[in-house]
Design an enzyme around this catalytic site. Structure first.
Site, PDB file in Angstrom:
ATOM      1  N   GLU A 179      -1.624   2.789  -4.573  1.00 16.10           N
ATOM      2  CA  GLU A 179      -1.628   1.683  -5.519  1.00 16.10           C
ATOM      3  C   GLU A 179      -3.022   1.443  -6.075  1.00 16.10           C
ATOM      4  O   GLU A 179      -4.022   1.594  -5.379  1.00 16.10           O
ATOM      5  CB  GLU A 179      -1.060   0.426  -4.872  1.00 16.10           C
ATOM      6  CG  GLU A 179       0.457   0.487  -4.918  1.00 16.10           C
ATOM      7  CD  GLU A 179       1.120  -0.726  -4.317  1.00 16.10           C
ATOM      8  OE1 GLU A 179       2.141  -1.154  -4.850  1.00 16.10           O
ATOM      9  OE2 GLU A 179       0.626  -1.232  -3.309  1.00 16.10           O
TER      10      GLU A 179
ATOM     11  N   CYS B 163      -9.812  -1.215  -8.659  1.00 11.04           N
ATOM     12  CA  CYS B 163      -9.971  -0.874  -7.248  1.00 11.04           C
ATOM     13  C   CYS B 163      -9.272   0.468  -7.002  1.00 11.04           C
ATOM     14  O   CYS B 163      -8.062   0.589  -7.168  1.00 11.04           O
ATOM     15  CB  CYS B 163      -9.343  -1.993  -6.410  1.00 11.04           C
ATOM     16  SG  CYS B 163      -9.574  -1.734  -4.664  1.00 11.04           S
TER      17      CYS B 163
ATOM     18  N   CYS C  25      -5.982   6.492   6.223  1.00 10.09           N
ATOM     19  CA  CYS C  25      -7.382   6.618   6.647  1.00 10.09           C
ATOM     20  C   CYS C  25      -7.393   7.010   8.112  1.00 10.09           C
ATOM     21  O   CYS C  25      -6.586   6.509   8.899  1.00 10.09           O
ATOM     22  CB  CYS C  25      -8.130   5.295   6.461  1.00 10.09           C
ATOM     23  SG  CYS C  25      -9.900   5.426   6.870  1.00 10.09           S
TER      24      CYS C  25
ATOM     25  N   CYS D 138      -9.964   1.460  11.953  1.00 11.57           N
ATOM     26  CA  CYS D 138     -10.524   0.127  12.225  1.00 11.57           C
ATOM     27  C   CYS D 138      -9.377  -0.779  12.681  1.00 11.57           C
ATOM     28  O   CYS D 138      -8.290  -0.754  12.093  1.00 11.57           O
ATOM     29  CB  CYS D 138     -11.206  -0.434  10.984  1.00 11.57           C
ATOM     30  SG  CYS D 138     -12.538   0.631  10.404  1.00 11.57           S
TER      31      CYS D 138
ATOM     32  N   CYS E 238      -7.433  -3.239  10.202  1.00  8.57           N
ATOM     33  CA  CYS E 238      -7.120  -2.724   8.864  1.00  8.57           C
ATOM     34  C   CYS E 238      -5.756  -2.045   8.860  1.00  8.57           C
ATOM     35  O   CYS E 238      -5.517  -1.132   9.657  1.00  8.57           O
ATOM     36  CB  CYS E 238      -8.193  -1.728   8.439  1.00  8.57           C
ATOM     37  SG  CYS E 238      -7.785  -0.841   6.916  1.00  8.57           S
TER      38      CYS E 238
ATOM     39  N   CYS F  50      -5.732  -8.809  -1.485  1.00 14.83           N
ATOM     40  CA  CYS F  50      -6.240  -8.018  -0.367  1.00 14.83           C
ATOM     41  C   CYS F  50      -5.205  -7.997   0.759  1.00 14.83           C
ATOM     42  O   CYS F  50      -4.739  -9.037   1.176  1.00 14.83           O
ATOM     43  CB  CYS F  50      -7.518  -8.637   0.198  1.00 14.83           C
ATOM     44  SG  CYS F  50      -8.726  -8.999  -1.045  1.00 14.83           S
TER      45      CYS F  50
HETATM   46  N1  SAH Z   1     -12.948   2.555   3.927  1.00 12.95           N
HETATM   47  C1  SAH Z   1     -13.834   1.783   3.153  1.00 12.95           C
HETATM   48  C2  SAH Z   1     -13.229   1.230   1.875  1.00 12.95           C
HETATM   49  C3  SAH Z   1     -11.815   0.717   1.927  1.00 12.95           C
HETATM   50  S1  SAH Z   1     -11.468  -0.737   2.813  1.00 12.95           S
HETATM   51  C4  SAH Z   1     -14.443   0.686   3.985  1.00 12.95           C
HETATM   52  O1  SAH Z   1     -13.985   0.464   5.101  1.00 12.95           O
HETATM   53  O2  SAH Z   1     -15.405   0.082   3.526  1.00 12.95           O
HETATM   54  C5  SAH Z   1     -12.145  -2.001   1.752  1.00 12.95           C
HETATM   55  C6  SAH Z   1     -12.531  -3.264   2.530  1.00 12.95           C
HETATM   56  O3  SAH Z   1     -11.366  -3.972   2.996  1.00 12.95           O
HETATM   57  C7  SAH Z   1     -13.352  -2.975   3.759  1.00 12.95           C
HETATM   58  O4  SAH Z   1     -14.449  -3.864   3.833  1.00 12.95           O
HETATM   59  C8  SAH Z   1     -12.365  -3.259   4.854  1.00 12.95           C
HETATM   60  O5  SAH Z   1     -13.007  -3.527   6.063  1.00 12.95           O
HETATM   61  C9  SAH Z   1     -11.577  -4.426   4.314  1.00 12.95           C
HETATM   62  N2  SAH Z   1     -10.271  -4.674   4.980  1.00 12.95           N
HETATM   63  C10 SAH Z   1      -9.469  -3.801   5.590  1.00 12.95           C
HETATM   64  N3  SAH Z   1      -8.363  -4.398   6.077  1.00 12.95           N
HETATM   65  C11 SAH Z   1      -8.457  -5.707   5.766  1.00 12.95           C
HETATM   66  C12 SAH Z   1      -7.627  -6.837   5.990  1.00 12.95           C
HETATM   67  N4  SAH Z   1      -6.463  -6.737   6.627  1.00 12.95           N
HETATM   68  N5  SAH Z   1      -8.029  -8.032   5.499  1.00 12.95           N
HETATM   69  C13 SAH Z   1      -9.204  -8.139   4.818  1.00 12.95           C
HETATM   70  N6  SAH Z   1     -10.031  -7.101   4.599  1.00 12.95           N
HETATM   71  C14 SAH Z   1      -9.669  -5.894   5.068  1.00 12.95           C
HETATM   72 FE1  SF4 Z   2     -10.470   3.198   6.913  1.00  8.07          FE
HETATM   73 FE2  SF4 Z   2      -9.596   0.690   6.825  1.00  8.07          FE
HETATM   74 FE3  SF4 Z   2     -11.680   1.313   8.368  1.00  8.07          FE
HETATM   75 FE4  SF4 Z   2     -11.953   1.331   5.658  1.00  8.07          FE
HETATM   76  S1  SF4 Z   2     -11.510  -0.447   6.952  1.00  8.07           S
HETATM   77  S2  SF4 Z   2     -12.663   2.896   7.146  1.00  8.07           S
HETATM   78  S3  SF4 Z   2      -9.886   2.043   5.071  1.00  8.07           S
HETATM   79  S4  SF4 Z   2      -9.567   2.071   8.633  1.00  8.07           S
END
Ligand code: SAH
Ligand code: SF4
Length: 388
Positions: free
Chosen positions: A100, A113, A120, A124, A127, A351
């Site tokens: 998306e 975006c 991924c 994390c 996430c 988000c």
């Molecule tokens: N992988 C890269 C870019 C994609 S994630 C990174 O981690 O920076 C983009 C942003 O969204 C990152 O800062 C990530 O930590 C945040 N993010 C991921 N899951 C989220 C969630 N459930 N709520 C709010 N922010 C989140």
């Molecule tokens: Fe991957 Fe999500 Fe961590 Fe970004 S925040 S590196 S998308 S697992």
């Protein structure tokens, strides 16, 4: 020149070629460099994916090109528009996978975006993309194809005019995936974003967000320095090791030193630190003070992101009070802080609300026992930071 990663079947996909690659390809066809430039402009500035429409090419070349090359963008599956102007497209990238793309209009800019991977691998814990597992890297054509689609979808004037009207003014590589884990394709796609014969965006208006893949951040400094956002999320190694597991490999001291060095070459003289606000995990007064100390000596801004929930996640969003208290401590220390606002939530484009499709090759969805065997889960695509 071989261009396998952007090929469709046997034929190279011109959508994913940088201008030097396209020039080399045209040289193989014994065509002059200016022909490559013309085609490059037709594709990226006029949104054309049909050689017949390239009216200033010789007829013989228009007939030759479809035999040796394709121009293929990901297919559009669905399109939605929010009442606040946010727009969202679901693009098909094959074999059951979808990504998306979200466009967020603001008074002074339009931000797109963009995703870099299907899922991924970095896992994390907060996430949902990480929890979905990983399928594959997107090709350069699939990455630049997101911008190509957005421009095409937004402006009939844009699509019809080779001059073009640039509506997407900013790109954030903050969609699905870790852009520095798909280094070659992401940097090639950014080359095309920056090329004056394509989208002509300045380096200041293209932001790459990373969780901290240190060696590739060092390479980015030389290869394609753009504006930088780093997902920090913790004020010490012990906590970051849990929230952002890649920290175990590249701990904070190494990451921060690399960021400092990167800023020497960066188009903006500061890094944006993203910090997701997790109730009772990283949002205390002590964390805020520790964070201020941690980043002292680094030119930076903070973007606090209220965490967006997804099913079976072991976290809760920090309260507004906690977010404001945290924000105040950082501001009192002289830092510039924004708190991310929700946009497009009526079309699930805020988000953490986006539903891409990931066929998980890592089977992490099962390993994590998230209580669902579905391969399709909600993914977060982040939007631009706004001050409250
Ligand atoms: N992988 C890269 C870019 C994609 S994630 C990174 O981690 O920076 C983009 C942003 O969204 C990152 O800062 C990530 O930590 C945040 N993010 C991921 N899951 C989220 C969630 N459930 N709520 C709010 N922010 C989140
Ligand atoms: Fe991957 Fe999500 Fe961590 Fe970004 S925040 S590196 S998308 S697992």
């Amino acid at each position: 020149m071989a261009v396998p990663q952007s090929a469709v079947g046997d034929k190279p996909n011109l959508l994913g070629m940088t201008l030097p690659e396209m020039t080399a390809f045209f040289a193989q066809l014994e065509e002059k460099p200016f022909r490559a430039k013309q085609v490059f402009r037709w594709i990226h500035q006029a949104g054309v994916d049909n050689f017949d429409a390239m009216t200033d090419l010789a007829k013989s070349l228009r007939e030759k090109l479809p035999q040796v090359a394709v121009i293929q963008a990901p297919k559009l599956m669905t399109e939605q528009a929010s009442k606040d102007g946010t727009r969202k497209w679901l693009l098909d990238v094959g074999t059951g996978n979808g990504i998306e793309v979200v466009f967020i209009p603001e008074s002074d800019r339009g931000t797109l975006c963009v995703s870099s991977q299907v899922g991924c691998a970095l896992d994390c814990t907060f996430c949902s993309t990480g929890k979905q597992g990983f399928n594959r890297n997107l090709t350069t054509a699939e990455i630049i194809g997101q911008l190509w689609w957005a421009n095409k979808a937004m402006g009939p004037g844009w699509a019809n005019s080779p001059k073009g009207e640039r509506i997407v003014s900013n790109i954030v590589m903050m969609g699905m995936g870790e852009p520095l884990a798909n280094f070659d394709n992401v940097t090639s796609a950014m080359d095309i974003m920056l090329d004056d014969h394509a989208y002509g965006l300045s380096r200041r208006r293209v932001t790459l967000s990373t969780s901290g893949v240190v060696p590739n951040l060092q390479r980015l400094k030389e290869r394609c320095p753009v504006a930088l956002a780093v997902s920090l999320h913790a004020s010490n190694d012990a906590l970051r090791d849990v929230l952002v597991p890649i920290n175990q490999k590249y701990p904070l001291a190494e990451l921060l030193a690399t960021i400092k060095d990167y800023l020497q070459a960066a188009p903006r003289d500061f890094v944006t630190f993203e910090y997701v606000m997790l109730d009772g995990v990283n949002d205390s007064v002590q964390h805020a003070h520790e964070l201020v100390k941690l980043v002292s000596g680094i030119e930076c801004k903070f973007n606090l992101i209220p965490w967006n929930p997804f099913p079976d996640a072991p976290y809760a969003r920090s309260s507004n009070n906690a977010i404001h208290r945290f924000c105040d401590i950082l501001r009192q220390a002289g830092l510039i802080v924004t708190v991310r606002k929700t946009r497009g939530d009526d079309i699930d484009a805020a988000c953490g609300q986006l539903a891409g499709q990931v066929v998980d090759k890592t089977q992490r969805t099962q390993q994590n026992k998230l209580g669902s065997s579905k391969a399709i889960r909600t993914i977060p695509i982040m939007n631009a930071g706004l001050t409250v």
